[in-house]
Design a protein around this motif. Structure first.
Motif, short mmCIF file in Angstrom:
data_model
loop_
_atom_site.label_atom_id
_atom_site.label_comp_id
_atom_site.label_asym_id
_atom_site.label_seq_id
_atom_site.Cartn_x
_atom_site.Cartn_y
_atom_site.Cartn_z
N ILE A 1 0.84 -1.19 0.00
CA ILE A 1 0.00 0.00 0.00
C ILE A 1 0.88 1.25 0.00
N ASP A 2 0.47 2.25 -0.74
CA ASP A 2 1.15 3.54 -0.78
C ASP A 2 0.10 4.61 -0.50
N ASN A 3 -0.24 4.75 0.78
CA ASN A 3 -1.33 5.64 1.18
C ASN A 3 -0.92 7.10 0.96
N PRO A 4 -1.65 7.83 0.11
CA PRO A 4 -1.25 9.21 -0.23
C PRO A 4 -1.68 10.25 0.80
N TYR A 5 -2.43 9.83 1.81
CA TYR A 5 -2.98 10.80 2.77
C TYR A 5 -2.18 10.82 4.07
N ALA A 6 -2.23 11.93 4.75
CA ALA A 6 -1.44 12.11 5.97
C ALA A 6 -1.94 11.20 7.09
N PRO A 7 -1.03 10.51 7.77
CA PRO A 7 -1.42 9.67 8.92
C PRO A 7 -2.18 10.49 9.96
N GLY A 8 -3.17 9.84 10.57
CA GLY A 8 -3.97 10.52 11.59
C GLY A 8 -5.19 11.21 11.06
N THR A 9 -5.32 11.29 9.71
CA THR A 9 -6.50 11.93 9.12
C THR A 9 -7.55 10.88 8.78
N ILE A 10 -8.78 11.32 8.67
CA ILE A 10 -9.85 10.40 8.28
C ILE A 10 -9.62 9.89 6.87
N ASP A 11 -9.04 10.72 6.00
CA ASP A 11 -8.77 10.29 4.63
C ASP A 11 -7.78 9.12 4.62
N HIS A 12 -6.78 9.19 5.46
CA HIS A 12 -5.79 8.10 5.57
C HIS A 12 -6.47 6.81 6.01
N LEU A 13 -7.35 6.90 6.99
CA LEU A 13 -8.07 5.73 7.49
C LEU A 13 -8.95 5.13 6.40
N LEU A 14 -9.67 5.99 5.67
CA LEU A 14 -10.59 5.50 4.64
C LEU A 14 -9.83 4.82 3.50
N TYR A 15 -8.71 5.39 3.09
CA TYR A 15 -7.91 4.78 2.03
C TYR A 15 -7.38 3.42 2.48
N HIS A 16 -6.83 3.38 3.67
CA HIS A 16 -6.29 2.12 4.20
C HIS A 16 -7.39 1.06 4.31
N LYS A 17 -8.54 1.48 4.80
CA LYS A 17 -9.68 0.56 4.93
C LYS A 17 -10.05 -0.05 3.59
N ASN A 18 -10.18 0.79 2.56
CA ASN A 18 -10.59 0.27 1.26
C ASN A 18 -9.50 -0.58 0.63
N TRP A 19 -8.23 -0.24 0.86
CA TRP A 19 -7.15 -1.06 0.30
C TRP A 19 -7.22 -2.48 0.86
N ILE A 20 -7.46 -2.60 2.16
CA ILE A 20 -7.63 -3.91 2.77
C ILE A 20 -8.79 -4.65 2.10
N ASP A 21 -9.91 -3.97 1.92
CA ASP A 21 -11.08 -4.59 1.29
C ASP A 21 -10.77 -5.03 -0.14
N THR A 22 -10.02 -4.22 -0.87
CA THR A 22 -9.71 -4.52 -2.27
C THR A 22 -8.79 -5.73 -2.38
N VAL A 23 -7.77 -5.78 -1.55
CA VAL A 23 -6.88 -6.95 -1.56
C VAL A 23 -7.66 -8.20 -1.18
N GLN A 24 -8.51 -8.10 -0.16
CA GLN A 24 -9.27 -9.28 0.24
C GLN A 24 -10.24 -9.72 -0.84
N TRP A 25 -10.83 -8.78 -1.55
CA TRP A 25 -11.72 -9.13 -2.68
C TRP A 25 -10.99 -10.08 -3.64
N HIS A 26 -9.75 -9.73 -3.96
CA HIS A 26 -9.00 -10.53 -4.93
C HIS A 26 -8.47 -11.83 -4.33
N LEU A 27 -8.18 -11.83 -3.04
CA LEU A 27 -7.83 -13.10 -2.38
C LEU A 27 -9.02 -14.06 -2.43
#
Length: 201
Positions: free
Chosen positions: A27-53
C-alpha cells in the motif's frame, strides 16, 4: 459531504490497486497519517486486496497448500478490516465527543463506521460490475445483465450515502448518539476457539 469524499477516496484506492492488480503490492497511502482520509484509504485497500484473495481461493485448480495459505491471509485480513472500522469509529467518537445528546436521543442500529464499511465494499462491487458490463469476450446478454445490476448498485450507493449523511447529521445535532463495542472475534483467539485451545501441547 462526508460520503462524497469517502467514495472519492475509495475509488482512488481501487483504481490505484488495479494499476498492478497484485495482492502482494504494498500500500502507498497518499494521505497524511492521523487523518480520516488516511483511514478510509487504508480501509478500502484492505477490502480490495481481500476481494482478490477471495477470487483466487475460488479457483477450482488451486493447489490445496496454497489455498490454506490464502485462507490464513483472509482470516488476518478480516481482523485488519475490523480493526480499521474501529479506528474510524474512534476518530468519529473523538470528533463528536463534545456533543451532548438531546433528551430522547436514540442509538442507531450500527455505528457510522460499519455503514462506511458497507460503502467501501459497495464501491468494489460497482467497479467490478462496471468492468463486467464492458467485457468484449462475452455476448450482449451478459453485458446487458451486468448493466442492469450496475444500475441497482449505483442506486444502492446513493441511498447508503444519504443514510450515512443523515446519521452523521443526527449525531452532530445530538438526535442520535454513538456507542461502540469492540468486535470480539472468537475464531482468531486461541483462548476462545475450541479447536485452538483444545489442541494437545
Amino acid at each position: 459531504m462526508f460520503t462524497e469524499n469517502a467514495n472519492r477516496i475509495f475509488n482512488r484506492s481501487i483504481e490505484e490497486y488495479h494499476r498492478w492488480d497484485d495482492v502482494d503490492h504494498p500500500i502507498d497511502n497518499p494521505y497524511a497519517p492521523g487523518t480520516i482520509d488516511h483511514l478510509l484509504y487504508h480501509k478500502n485497500w484492505i477490502d480490495t486486496v481481500q476481494w482478490h484473495l477471495e477470487d483466487i481461493i475460488r479457483d477450482p485448480a488451486i493447489d490445496p497448500a496454497e489455498a490454506l495459505l490464502i485462507k490464513r491471509r483472509i482470516d488476518k485480513s478480516n481482523q485488519d478490516r475490523t480493526d480499521m472500522v474501529e479506528y474510524v469509529d474512534s476518530y468519529l467518537l473523538d470528533k463528536y465527543k463534545d456533543v451532548t445528546p438531546a433528551e430522547g436521543a436514540r442509538l442507531n442500529t450500527e455505528t457510522p463506521a460499519w455503514a462506511i464499511d458497507r460503502l467501501s465494499i459497495l464501491a468494489l462491487k460497482i467497479y467490478h460490475m462496471a468492468r463486467e458490463a464492458e467485457r468484449t469476450d462475452v455476448d450482449d446478454a451478459h453485458r446487458a445483465a451486468c448493466r442492469k445490476k450496475l444500475d441497482v448498485l449505483l442506486a444502492q450507493q446513493v441511498d447508503l450515502s444519504q443514510a450515512i449523511e443523515e446519521l452523521i447529521e443526527d449525531i452532530e445535532a445530538g438526535r442520535k448518539y454513538m456507542k461502540t463495542y469492540k468486535q470480539m472475534k472468537m475464531y482468531n483467539d486461541p483462548a476462545l476457539n475450541p479447536v485452538l485451545y483444545g489442541q494437545k501441547k
